[in-house]
Each structure stands twice: as structure tokens, then as C-alpha cells.
Design a protein around this motif. Structure first.
Motif, PDB file in Angstrom:
ATOM      1  N   ALA A  82      42.047  68.117  -1.783  1.00  0.00           N
ATOM      2  CA  ALA A  82      41.270  68.868  -0.806  1.00  0.00           C
ATOM      3  C   ALA A  82      41.001  70.264  -1.345  1.00  0.00           C
ATOM      4  CB  ALA A  82      42.046  68.960   0.504  1.00  0.00           C
ATOM      5  N   THR A  83      39.822  70.803  -0.992  1.00  0.00           N
ATOM      6  CA  THR A  83      39.456  72.149  -1.426  1.00  0.00           C
ATOM      7  C   THR A  83      38.926  72.964  -0.253  1.00  0.00           C
ATOM      8  OG1 THR A  83      37.218  71.481  -2.034  1.00  0.00           O
ATOM      9  CG2 THR A  83      38.873  71.429  -3.784  1.00  0.00           C
ATOM     10  N   VAL A  84      39.046  74.272  -0.398  1.00  0.00           N
ATOM     11  CA  VAL A  84      38.435  75.232   0.512  1.00  0.00           C
ATOM     12  C   VAL A  84      37.531  76.089  -0.359  1.00  0.00           C
ATOM     13  CG1 VAL A  84      38.821  77.129   2.125  1.00  0.00           C
ATOM     14  CG2 VAL A  84      40.481  75.265   1.976  1.00  0.00           C
ATOM     15  N   GLY A  85      36.262  76.235   0.050  1.00  0.00           N
ATOM     16  CA  GLY A  85      35.309  76.995  -0.747  1.00  0.00           C
ATOM     17  C   GLY A  85      34.858  78.255  -0.040  1.00  0.00           C
ATOM     18  N   PHE A  86      34.540  79.281  -0.836  1.00  0.00           N
ATOM     19  CA  PHE A  86      34.097  80.570  -0.320  1.00  0.00           C
ATOM     20  C   PHE A  86      32.903  81.063  -1.127  1.00  0.00           C
ATOM     21  CE2 PHE A  86      38.676  80.187   0.059  1.00  0.00           C
ATOM     22  CZ  PHE A  86      38.859  80.357   1.420  1.00  0.00           C
ATOM     23  N   GLY A  87      31.980  81.755  -0.482  1.00  0.00           N
ATOM     24  CA  GLY A  87      30.858  82.390  -1.165  1.00  0.00           C
ATOM     25  C   GLY A  87      29.720  81.441  -1.467  1.00  0.00           C
ATOM     26  N   GLY A  88      28.503  81.973  -1.488  1.00  0.00           N
ATOM     27  CA  GLY A  88      27.328  81.184  -1.826  1.00  0.00           C
ATOM     28  C   GLY A  88      26.975  80.144  -0.779  1.00  0.00           C
ATOM     29  N   LEU A  89      27.413  80.355   0.449  1.00  0.00           N
ATOM     30  CA  LEU A  89      27.238  79.350   1.497  1.00  0.00           C
ATOM     31  C   LEU A  89      26.263  79.791   2.584  1.00  0.00           C
ATOM     32  CD1 LEU A  89      31.017  78.517   1.827  1.00  0.00           C
ATOM     33  CD2 LEU A  89      29.295  77.058   0.784  1.00  0.00           C
ATOM     34  N   GLY A  90      25.456  80.783   2.304  1.00  0.00           N
ATOM     35  CA  GLY A  90      24.561  81.290   3.339  1.00  0.00           C
ATOM     36  C   GLY A  90      25.361  81.978   4.429  1.00  0.00           C
ATOM     37  N   ALA A  91      25.084  81.650   5.665  1.00  0.00           N
ATOM     38  CA  ALA A  91      25.758  82.292   6.790  1.00  0.00           C
ATOM     39  C   ALA A  91      27.163  81.732   7.050  1.00  0.00           C
ATOM     40  CB  ALA A  91      24.909  82.151   8.052  1.00  0.00           C
ATOM     41  N   ALA A  92      27.512  80.607   6.435  1.00  0.00           N
ATOM     42  CA  ALA A  92      28.853  80.035   6.621  1.00  0.00           C
ATOM     43  C   ALA A  92      29.863  80.847   5.820  1.00  0.00           C
ATOM     44  CB  ALA A  92      28.874  78.586   6.174  1.00  0.00           C
ATOM     45  N   SER A  93      31.049  81.036   6.365  1.00  0.00           N
ATOM     46  CA  SER A  93      32.063  81.823   5.666  1.00  0.00           C
ATOM     47  C   SER A  93      32.935  80.974   4.752  1.00  0.00           C
ATOM     48  CB  SER A  93      32.932  82.569   6.672  1.00  0.00           C
ATOM     49  OG  SER A  93      33.577  81.651   7.531  1.00  0.00           O
ATOM     50  N   SER A  94      33.016  79.675   4.998  1.00  0.00           N
ATOM     51  CA  SER A  94      33.846  78.812   4.168  1.00  0.00           C
ATOM     52  C   SER A  94      33.336  77.375   4.247  1.00  0.00           C
ATOM     53  CB  SER A  94      35.311  78.880   4.611  1.00  0.00           C
ATOM     54  OG  SER A  94      35.429  78.467   5.954  1.00  0.00           O
TER      55      SER A  94
END
Length: 183
Positions: free
Chosen positions: A44-56
């Protein structure tokens, strides 16, 4: 933001538990570590950045080692499949984004098999659905093919558990997680 903190806390908890297991039998476990021929993992992963208005973004990865590459520094070729999910909304609109990607990863061979650095290139397909107040989903949403470029590392806490991180383009900019060895 709360979901991201919970996700990181879970990954940290797995790491602490695994580190305790390593301390009990380090010599036996050291021999079986590393990304080598026949290796397969999922996590499992959690991603941040480069997602437009989504924070994660939340997602998963599966990778298998395909073959050694002796003519390229004795590294290993791996094939990775990954998918993430992110969403956002405000009083006027909402969106859901699901990027699904496949990358060919080159894993560098290091003397310390607990550390597995890699670089990868691939393609992804992104599914976007959205809704705008007053319009519904008319003219809102798109699907597209995109390029993936990333660099990352696994750090093996035990022969069956590794912390994972990557940075790059395609989906989230930074991803962290934990990987469990299947084979």
C-alpha cells in the motif's frame, strides 16, 4: 490531511514491528534480503503532490523481478503495476481520479542488499470523473494516457517487509508505503 497522517502512522507502525523482528534473528534474515530474480511484492502507498486540488492519494503497487541485466551493471529488471485513488470536492464541484500505470524498473545492485534503489519508465491510463453544480457530469471528466518517470528505493526491514518510497511524474509526485514479499 487526517487520512495522510493515519496512513503514515500505519507505515511507521509496521516498520517498528518489523524492526523488532529483525533484531531477534539478524544473521538468518540478512541472507534472504533484497530484490533478486523471482522476487515479487505487493503493498500500500500514500501519495502527495501533483494531485491538483486533492491533498493525498491512496493506492497500491505490485512488482516482480523479471531478469538480471549483467550487461547493465548487474542490475535487475522489474515490472511494476500500480494504481492510486484521489478525490476532492468543494461547494461547486467534485472530482475523482484513478491513475493506473505500468513501469519497467531498473534495480541497481548494491553491496548492502537491504537497500534497493531503482529508476523506472512507463505508461499510465488516468480515469477522471467529475461533477459541477448545475451541469452534473456533462463535459466534465476525461481519460488519458500519460508518461511515468520515477526514481525510488526499498529498504528491507526483514526479508518479507520493506519500506517503499518513490518520486517522479505520473500520479502523485511522492509516494511512501510498505511492501510485503509474496515470493
Amino acid at each position: 490531511m487526517r487520512k495522510a497522517i493515519v496512513g503514515l502512522a500505519v507505515v511507521a507502525g509496521l516498520g517498528i514491528a518489523a524492526q523488532a523482528a529483525v533484531a531477534q534473528r539478524p544473521a538468518a534474515r540478512a541472507a534472504a534480503r533484497g530484490f533478486r530474480a523471482g522476487y515479487m511484492d505487493v503493498g500500500a502507498t500514500v501519495g502527495f503532490g501533483g494531485l491538483g486540488a486533492a491533498s493525498s492519494a491512496f493506492g497500491g503497487r505490485f512488482e516482480m523481478a523479471l531478469k538480471p541485466l549483467p550487461s547493465l551493471g548487474n542490475g535487475m529488471l522489474g515490472l511494476q503495476i500500480g494504481a492510486t485513488y484521489s478525490s476532492w470536492s468543494n461547494e461547486y464541484a467534485s472530482a475523482k481520479v484513478i491513475p493506473i500505470g505500468v513501469t519497467a524498473n531498473y534495480h541497481l545492485r548494491l553491496a548492502d542488499s537491504k537497500i534497493d534503489p531503482f529508476v523506472g519508465l512507463g505508461l499510465g491510463y488516468q480515469i477522471v470523473s467529475c461533477s459541477v453544480e448545475g451541469l452534473g457530469s456533462i463535459g466534465c471528466g476525461s481519460n488519458e494516457v500519460y508518461f511515468i518517470g520515477r526514481a525510488g528505493v526499498r529498504y528491507f526491514l526483514t526479508p518479507k517487509l520493506a519500506l517503499y518510497g518513490d518520486v517522479g511524474a505520473g500520479g502523485a509526485t511522492v509516494n511512501v508505503g510498505a511492501m510485503l514479499k509474496l515470493k
